[in-house]
Motif scaffolding. Structure first.
Motif, PDB file in Angstrom:
ATOM      1  N   ILE B  67       0.847  -1.200   0.000  1.00  0.00           N
ATOM      2  CA  ILE B  67       0.000   0.000   0.000  1.00  0.00           C
ATOM      3  C   ILE B  67       0.887   1.256   0.000  1.00  0.00           C
ATOM      4  CG2 ILE B  67      -1.814   1.267   1.223  1.00  0.00           C
ATOM      5  CD1 ILE B  67      -2.781  -1.465   0.339  1.00  0.00           C
ATOM      6  N   TYR B 140      -5.269   0.062   6.391  1.00  0.00           N
ATOM      7  CA  TYR B 140      -5.963  -0.392   5.177  1.00  0.00           C
ATOM      8  C   TYR B 140      -7.119  -1.321   5.527  1.00  0.00           C
ATOM      9  CZ  TYR B 140      -6.740  -2.388   0.550  1.00  0.00           C
ATOM     10  OH  TYR B 140      -7.318  -2.807  -0.626  1.00  0.00           O
ATOM     11  N   LEU B 141      -6.871  -2.289   6.385  1.00  0.00           N
ATOM     12  CA  LEU B 141      -7.924  -3.239   6.749  1.00  0.00           C
ATOM     13  C   LEU B 141      -9.042  -2.563   7.526  1.00  0.00           C
ATOM     14  CD1 LEU B 141      -5.857  -6.368   7.812  1.00  0.00           C
ATOM     15  CD2 LEU B 141      -6.959  -5.931   5.620  1.00  0.00           C
ATOM     16  N   TYR B 145      -8.240   2.274   1.639  1.00  0.00           N
ATOM     17  CA  TYR B 145      -7.119   2.907   0.953  1.00  0.00           C
ATOM     18  C   TYR B 145      -7.022   4.416   1.195  1.00  0.00           C
ATOM     19  CZ  TYR B 145      -3.915   4.079  -2.865  1.00  0.00           C
ATOM     20  OH  TYR B 145      -2.854   4.533  -3.597  1.00  0.00           O
ATOM     21  N   ASN B 146      -8.156   5.105   1.179  1.00  0.00           N
ATOM     22  CA  ASN B 146      -8.079   6.568   1.272  1.00  0.00           C
ATOM     23  C   ASN B 146      -7.516   7.055   2.603  1.00  0.00           C
ATOM     24  OD1 ASN B 146      -9.010   6.690  -1.311  1.00  0.00           O
ATOM     25  ND2 ASN B 146     -11.148   7.067  -0.729  1.00  0.00           N
TER      26      ASN B 146
END
Lengths: 245, 245
Positions: B67, B140-141, B145-146
């Motif tokens: 990421i 992320y989890l 993503y943002n």
């Protein structure tokens, strides 16, 4: 909405054709065509902008490679809960190998969009994978990460990444889905037809209905491939129910 | 909202402390604490789940690395419009070098969260970078993503990535912002104070006001560093205006 339509609407006849081809390929509406155009411009064209900056797909390839890597990583993290870091790294290398990406670019027939000044035979095999990566980069710039995520799931993971098969859990998705439907008393139907369209190579489409509802579609160069693709999509659509059954 | 509050509210006193520490670090509310807890569990604890699967940060590190790579790639793509693929690749390697990531993990003092069975001196230098990557994986989890994108911008790009400096365009952001304010007739104020909190090392905070409005804050181990960090954030907040002035 009118404002949006104005942006979306392609300006020339060539743009219009490109727009509709892309829309079919992407399964969503592209907004800023310029990003996608760039994804298919080969350096041999020696195209530059008004400031002399080269216009070709190489920078987009860098971007798309990174986005692809992160989507595949998140897929593997979720789908291989028992795999350690080494396993995940190794699996990712396999999935995004040059060979796989080239196969993928070819399967999507991306080369038809390429503008280049040299013969197709001279550009080499890797162009197929490179423009696939560039396309992912263009999607990211145009619509953001989530659209890339969806596109990569639809076009890479579902058709080509087979952890279940690799781990010898499922040998045929069609067989698996039929067995699961019988076990859980669901009605299934695999409907297939020739669907070549304007492409040179023959193509087939398969639509899968479960209990009368259309769940997924697959399209490939053989009926069997299209069936497996569609069945795999059904598998992902019903993943929770399947895991709990 | 009540429903959300229930999820967000930590269950034990330890969790509560961890939650508030994290919230300050992340600059947003963590929702599923379990992901963040895992990001700081060292393999030496030999922790396993009910099925015997190891619980430690190594898989999250794999995810976070990917990421991070994609966010840095998209930053470089946008910020270095003249850099070719080779330049972008090289710059990314520099930004996400082991050395840089270790520096970053240390600066954020992530080691304070680590649960391990061996002495801090024995775990080696790389743990700092590794848990930074694992933290990105956990974000992320938890939030997608943002949120990673925002966190990486705030914690990596703004404090540590300096294309402008590398390309010899800006030698001091504070100087640059002051000059720009004078040129464009804006009032500026750099307000600084000691802000060590519970940390062992002295820290300073600097808040920048432009025309009376609070624009950005920086916090670091020296006043000068905090000023540069805050000024750089102002630079990014006004980037469009600066480029057009």
């Amino acid at each position: 909405m009118n404002f949006l339509r104005k942006i979306v609407r392609p300006k020339t006849k060539d743009d219009e054709e490109f727009y509709y081809d892309l829309k079919t390929l992407l399964n969503f509406k592209p907004v800023q065509l310029n990003h996608y155009k760039r994804a298919f411009i080969h350096r041999s064209l020696k195209m530059t902008d008004s400031k002399g900056k080269p216009i070709n797909y190489e920078r987009l390839e860098f971007l798309g490679d990174a986005i692809l890597g992160s989507v595949i990583a998140s897929f593997l993290y979720k789908e291989a809960p028992r795999g350690n870091e080494g396993y995940l790294t190794q699996m990712r290398s396999k999935v995004v190998s040059r060979e796989n990406l080239n196969k993928l670019g070819k399967e999507l027939d991306l080369i038809r969009f390429v503008k280049s000044n040299i013969n197709q035979n001279q550009v080499g095999e890797n162009i197929h994978g490179n423009i696939f990566e560039a396309l992912v980069g263009a999607i990211y710039l145009d619509r953001g990460y989530n659209y890339c995520h969806q596109f990569i799931y639809d076009q890479v993971i579902i058709p080509y990444v087979d952890l279940q098969k690799l781990e010898n859990k499922i040998s045929s998705y069609k067989g698996f889905i039929i067995e699961w439907c019988q076990k859980t008393k669901r009605k299934y139907l695999f409907e297939s037809y020739e669907d070549t369209g304007k492409q040179a190579q023959k193509h087939f489409s398969v639509v899968v209905f479960i209990d009368g509802q259309k769940i997924a579609k697959g399209r490939a160069t053989s009926k069997k491939k299209a069936e497996e693709m569609a069945a795999k999509r059904v598998y992902y659509a019903f993943q929770k129910e399947i895991n709990n059954s």
